[in-house]
Design a protein around this motif. Structure first.
Motif, PDB file in Angstrom:
ATOM      1  N   PRO A 200       0.818  -1.218   0.000  1.00  0.00           N
ATOM      2  CA  PRO A 200       0.000   0.000   0.000  1.00  0.00           C
ATOM      3  C   PRO A 200       0.853   1.269   0.000  1.00  0.00           C
ATOM      4  O   PRO A 200       0.510   2.248  -0.661  1.00  0.00           O
ATOM      5  CB  PRO A 200      -0.812  -0.125   1.297  1.00  0.00           C
ATOM      6  CG  PRO A 200      -0.823  -1.576   1.615  1.00  0.00           C
ATOM      7  CD  PRO A 200       0.483  -2.109   1.123  1.00  0.00           C
ATOM      8  N   GLU A 201       1.966   1.233   0.735  1.00  0.00           N
ATOM      9  CA  GLU A 201       2.825   2.415   0.809  1.00  0.00           C
ATOM     10  C   GLU A 201       3.475   2.711  -0.549  1.00  0.00           C
ATOM     11  O   GLU A 201       3.571   3.864  -0.979  1.00  0.00           O
ATOM     12  CB  GLU A 201       3.909   2.213   1.867  1.00  0.00           C
ATOM     13  CG  GLU A 201       3.389   2.045   3.281  1.00  0.00           C
ATOM     14  CD  GLU A 201       2.959   0.623   3.601  1.00  0.00           C
ATOM     15  OE1 GLU A 201       2.401   0.407   4.704  1.00  0.00           O
ATOM     16  OE2 GLU A 201       3.172  -0.284   2.758  1.00  0.00           O
ATOM     17  N   GLY A 202       3.930   1.659  -1.211  1.00  0.00           N
ATOM     18  CA  GLY A 202       4.535   1.844  -2.519  1.00  0.00           C
ATOM     19  C   GLY A 202       3.528   2.329  -3.547  1.00  0.00           C
ATOM     20  O   GLY A 202       3.842   3.200  -4.375  1.00  0.00           O
ATOM     21  N   ARG A 203       2.317   1.785  -3.496  1.00  0.00           N
ATOM     22  CA  ARG A 203       1.282   2.217  -4.437  1.00  0.00           C
ATOM     23  C   ARG A 203       0.980   3.699  -4.261  1.00  0.00           C
ATOM     24  O   ARG A 203       0.830   4.439  -5.234  1.00  0.00           O
ATOM     25  CB  ARG A 203       0.018   1.380  -4.250  1.00  0.00           C
ATOM     26  CG  ARG A 203      -1.100   1.721  -5.228  1.00  0.00           C
ATOM     27  CD  ARG A 203      -2.187   0.662  -5.241  1.00  0.00           C
ATOM     28  NE  ARG A 203      -2.733   0.396  -3.934  1.00  0.00           N
ATOM     29  CZ  ARG A 203      -2.550  -0.740  -3.258  1.00  0.00           C
ATOM     30  NH1 ARG A 203      -1.794  -1.711  -3.764  1.00  0.00           N
ATOM     31  NH2 ARG A 203      -3.087  -0.910  -2.066  1.00  0.00           N
ATOM     32  N   ARG A 204       0.906   4.157  -3.010  1.00  0.00           N
ATOM     33  CA  ARG A 204       0.639   5.575  -2.779  1.00  0.00           C
ATOM     34  C   ARG A 204       1.787   6.440  -3.319  1.00  0.00           C
ATOM     35  O   ARG A 204       1.560   7.507  -3.905  1.00  0.00           O
ATOM     36  CB  ARG A 204       0.440   5.840  -1.283  1.00  0.00           C
ATOM     37  CG  ARG A 204       0.167   7.313  -0.933  1.00  0.00           C
ATOM     38  CD  ARG A 204      -1.011   7.870  -1.718  1.00  0.00           C
ATOM     39  NE  ARG A 204      -1.250   9.263  -1.447  1.00  0.00           N
ATOM     40  CZ  ARG A 204      -2.156   9.719  -0.584  1.00  0.00           C
ATOM     41  NH1 ARG A 204      -2.910   8.861   0.093  1.00  0.00           N
ATOM     42  NH2 ARG A 204      -2.318  11.007  -0.398  1.00  0.00           N
ATOM     43  N   ALA A 205       3.029   5.985  -3.142  1.00  0.00           N
ATOM     44  CA  ALA A 205       4.168   6.746  -3.650  1.00  0.00           C
ATOM     45  C   ALA A 205       4.136   6.822  -5.170  1.00  0.00           C
ATOM     46  O   ALA A 205       4.416   7.873  -5.765  1.00  0.00           O
ATOM     47  CB  ALA A 205       5.474   6.111  -3.169  1.00  0.00           C
ATOM     48  N   PHE A 206       3.770   5.716  -5.829  1.00  0.00           N
ATOM     49  CA  PHE A 206       3.642   5.741  -7.293  1.00  0.00           C
ATOM     50  C   PHE A 206       2.494   6.654  -7.722  1.00  0.00           C
ATOM     51  O   PHE A 206       2.610   7.385  -8.718  1.00  0.00           O
ATOM     52  CB  PHE A 206       3.421   4.329  -7.836  1.00  0.00           C
ATOM     53  CG  PHE A 206       4.689   3.561  -8.078  1.00  0.00           C
ATOM     54  CD1 PHE A 206       5.640   4.022  -8.976  1.00  0.00           C
ATOM     55  CD2 PHE A 206       4.911   2.352  -7.433  1.00  0.00           C
ATOM     56  CE1 PHE A 206       6.804   3.307  -9.210  1.00  0.00           C
ATOM     57  CE2 PHE A 206       6.073   1.629  -7.670  1.00  0.00           C
ATOM     58  CZ  PHE A 206       7.028   2.105  -8.557  1.00  0.00           C
ATOM     59  N   LEU A 207       1.385   6.627  -6.986  1.00  0.00           N
ATOM     60  CA  LEU A 207       0.267   7.514  -7.322  1.00  0.00           C
ATOM     61  C   LEU A 207       0.653   8.975  -7.139  1.00  0.00           C
ATOM     62  O   LEU A 207       0.291   9.831  -7.962  1.00  0.00           O
ATOM     63  CB  LEU A 207      -0.953   7.166  -6.453  1.00  0.00           C
ATOM     64  CG  LEU A 207      -1.650   5.848  -6.787  1.00  0.00           C
ATOM     65  CD1 LEU A 207      -2.697   5.529  -5.727  1.00  0.00           C
ATOM     66  CD2 LEU A 207      -2.290   5.905  -8.173  1.00  0.00           C
ATOM     67  N   ASN A 208       1.372   9.272  -6.075  1.00  0.00           N
ATOM     68  CA  ASN A 208       1.861  10.645  -5.882  1.00  0.00           C
ATOM     69  C   ASN A 208       2.725  11.084  -7.066  1.00  0.00           C
ATOM     70  O   ASN A 208       2.623  12.216  -7.552  1.00  0.00           O
ATOM     71  CB  ASN A 208       2.687  10.745  -4.596  1.00  0.00           C
ATOM     72  CG  ASN A 208       1.860  10.646  -3.343  1.00  0.00           C
ATOM     73  OD1 ASN A 208       0.647  10.819  -3.372  1.00  0.00           O
ATOM     74  ND2 ASN A 208       2.509  10.350  -2.226  1.00  0.00           N
ATOM     75  N   THR A 209       3.584  10.169  -7.520  1.00  0.00           N
ATOM     76  CA  THR A 209       4.475  10.475  -8.637  1.00  0.00           C
ATOM     77  C   THR A 209       3.683  10.682  -9.920  1.00  0.00           C
ATOM     78  O   THR A 209       3.913  11.643 -10.667  1.00  0.00           O
ATOM     79  CB  THR A 209       5.493   9.327  -8.824  1.00  0.00           C
ATOM     80  OG1 THR A 209       6.131   9.073  -7.578  1.00  0.00           O
ATOM     81  CG2 THR A 209       6.535   9.694  -9.866  1.00  0.00           C
ATOM     82  N   ALA A 210       2.742   9.776 -10.192  1.00  0.00           N
ATOM     83  CA  ALA A 210       1.954   9.856 -11.420  1.00  0.00           C
ATOM     84  C   ALA A 210       1.128  11.127 -11.467  1.00  0.00           C
ATOM     85  O   ALA A 210       1.021  11.788 -12.517  1.00  0.00           O
ATOM     86  CB  ALA A 210       1.051   8.630 -11.540  1.00  0.00           C
ATOM     87  N   GLU A 211       0.518  11.499 -10.334  1.00  0.00           N
ATOM     88  CA  GLU A 211      -0.300  12.710 -10.298  1.00  0.00           C
ATOM     89  C   GLU A 211       0.566  13.950 -10.584  1.00  0.00           C
ATOM     90  O   GLU A 211       0.166  14.838 -11.353  1.00  0.00           O
ATOM     91  CB  GLU A 211      -0.971  12.849  -8.932  1.00  0.00           C
ATOM     92  CG  GLU A 211      -1.840  14.092  -8.806  1.00  0.00           C
ATOM     93  CD  GLU A 211      -2.416  14.246  -7.417  1.00  0.00           C
ATOM     94  OE1 GLU A 211      -3.634  14.447  -7.307  1.00  0.00           O
ATOM     95  OE2 GLU A 211      -1.647  14.148  -6.446  1.00  0.00           O
ATOM     96  N   PHE A 212       1.734  13.991  -9.981  1.00  0.00           N
ATOM     97  CA  PHE A 212       2.625  15.136 -10.180  1.00  0.00           C
ATOM     98  C   PHE A 212       3.065  15.229 -11.640  1.00  0.00           C
ATOM     99  O   PHE A 212       3.030  16.305 -12.251  1.00  0.00           O
ATOM    100  CB  PHE A 212       3.842  14.997  -9.271  1.00  0.00           C
ATOM    101  CG  PHE A 212       4.882  16.059  -9.493  1.00  0.00           C
ATOM    102  CD1 PHE A 212       4.724  17.317  -8.953  1.00  0.00           C
ATOM    103  CD2 PHE A 212       6.021  15.789 -10.243  1.00  0.00           C
ATOM    104  CE1 PHE A 212       5.683  18.309  -9.164  1.00  0.00           C
ATOM    105  CE2 PHE A 212       6.974  16.760 -10.455  1.00  0.00           C
ATOM    106  CZ  PHE A 212       6.801  18.032  -9.907  1.00  0.00           C
ATOM    107  N   LEU A 213       3.464  14.103 -12.234  1.00  0.00           N
ATOM    108  CA  LEU A 213       3.928  14.118 -13.617  1.00  0.00           C
ATOM    109  C   LEU A 213       2.789  14.457 -14.586  1.00  0.00           C
ATOM    110  O   LEU A 213       2.993  15.179 -15.572  1.00  0.00           O
ATOM    111  CB  LEU A 213       4.546  12.770 -13.971  1.00  0.00           C
ATOM    112  CG  LEU A 213       5.832  12.409 -13.216  1.00  0.00           C
ATOM    113  CD1 LEU A 213       6.271  10.995 -13.562  1.00  0.00           C
ATOM    114  CD2 LEU A 213       6.947  13.395 -13.531  1.00  0.00           C
ATOM    115  N   ALA A 214       1.591  13.941 -14.294  1.00  0.00           N
ATOM    116  CA  ALA A 214       0.444  14.240 -15.156  1.00  0.00           C
ATOM    117  C   ALA A 214       0.108  15.727 -15.135  1.00  0.00           C
ATOM    118  O   ALA A 214      -0.218  16.318 -16.167  1.00  0.00           O
ATOM    119  CB  ALA A 214      -0.760  13.412 -14.725  1.00  0.00           C
TER     120      ALA A 214
END
Length: 274
Positions: free
Chosen positions: A255-269
């Motif tokens: 769950p922690e890794g998924r949130r970090a990837f989502l944070n990254t994806a949102e920022f890049l988008a």
């Protein structure tokens, strides 16, 4: 060939074209003699001598493989978001967010913004450290008699300063680093045991999840108990690949890794980059 005149020095220098040393960058990287079978086009190919450093800006999705050629390399690593260096590797968050003080395949290297800078996608060593950082001028001077960059026993932080300066960064921009290929384990009483190297040929492969600036210093681990300054060459290869995407097992591993990837994806988008 005489080098006592300008012309002689020029002719001698030009005669070195095409010569190869054990430790050097290969330009273009595509001329590297034995690229990894799984690799795309190489964008970085270099062998870093013991007691030396290197640096490079890598595009999102690039895979970076570090190899301990002779068994006594120690790759100290710092990462920065390439166009905003105030976002950088945060070792403390990397450890605590993932509930794990030990580096290995599947670990994410997190920034202080809760985003993924790089993921560790392969590891044949298992001997790494996220606790001790790199060596310092004071410590190396005490142990080896000198720790300056030009000495026979340069400290990792002093080499990081040089690599940082070449990327517009100052000493205050240097956070604690990670170390690959020389391990440390924590005993029950909290003391640290140096576990050393896994031997020649061990490698780790990192995947850049954003455009990143990479700083590497190849120097002995500060917990290495040997009295001599022992540091052997580090091979650095990078090739074009693709960033981790939803549906990849790594994305949903925790769950922690998924949130970090989502944070990254949102920022890049939001920036139109993904």
């Amino acid at each position: 060939m005489a080098t006592s005149t300008t012309y002689g020095a020029r002719d001698h220098a030009r005669a070195q074209e095409g010569a190869h040393a054990e430790a050097m960058p290969v330009v273009p990287a595509a001329d590297w003699p034995q690229p990894p079978r799984e690799a795309g086009p190489l964008v970085w190919a270099e062998t870093v001598a013991g007691g030396n450093y290197t640096h490079r800006v890598l595009a999102r999705g690039t895979e970076l493989r570090l190899t301990d050629l002779h068994g006594d390399a120690c790759a100290h690593l710092l990462l920065y978001a390439a166009d905003r260096p105030w976002e950088r590797l945060n070792v403390a968050d990397t450890v605590k967010v993932q509930w794990n003080a030990y580096l290995g395949e599947g670990v994410l290297l997190l920034s202080d913004q809760g985003r993924v800078l790089a993921s560790l996608v392969a590891d044949t060593s298992g001997r790494h450290d996220a606790l001790c950082g790199t060596s310092t001028l004071v410590r190396n001077t005490e142990r080896y008699g000198d720790g300056t960059p030009q000495s026979d026993s340069p400290a990792g932080r002093e080499l990081f300063k040089l690599a940082a300066a070449k990327n517009g960064l100052a000493p205050r921009d240097l956070p604690p680093s990670l170390s690959f290929f020389q391990g440390v384990e924590v005993r029950e009483d909290g003391a640290l045991d140096f576990s050393g190297s896994a031997g020649p040929g061990a490698s780790v492969t990192l995947r850049a999840e954003q455009d990143v600036t990479v700083l590497l210093a190849n120097v002995p681990h500060p917990a290495d108990p040997r009295p001599d300054y022992v540091s052997t060459p580090l091979e650095v290869l990078a090739w074009r690949a693709a960033a981790t995407k939803p549906g990849d097992p790594l994305w949903d591993a925790t769950p922690e890794g998924r949130r970090a990837f989502l944070n990254t994806a949102e920022f890049l988008a939001a920036r139109g980059l993904a």
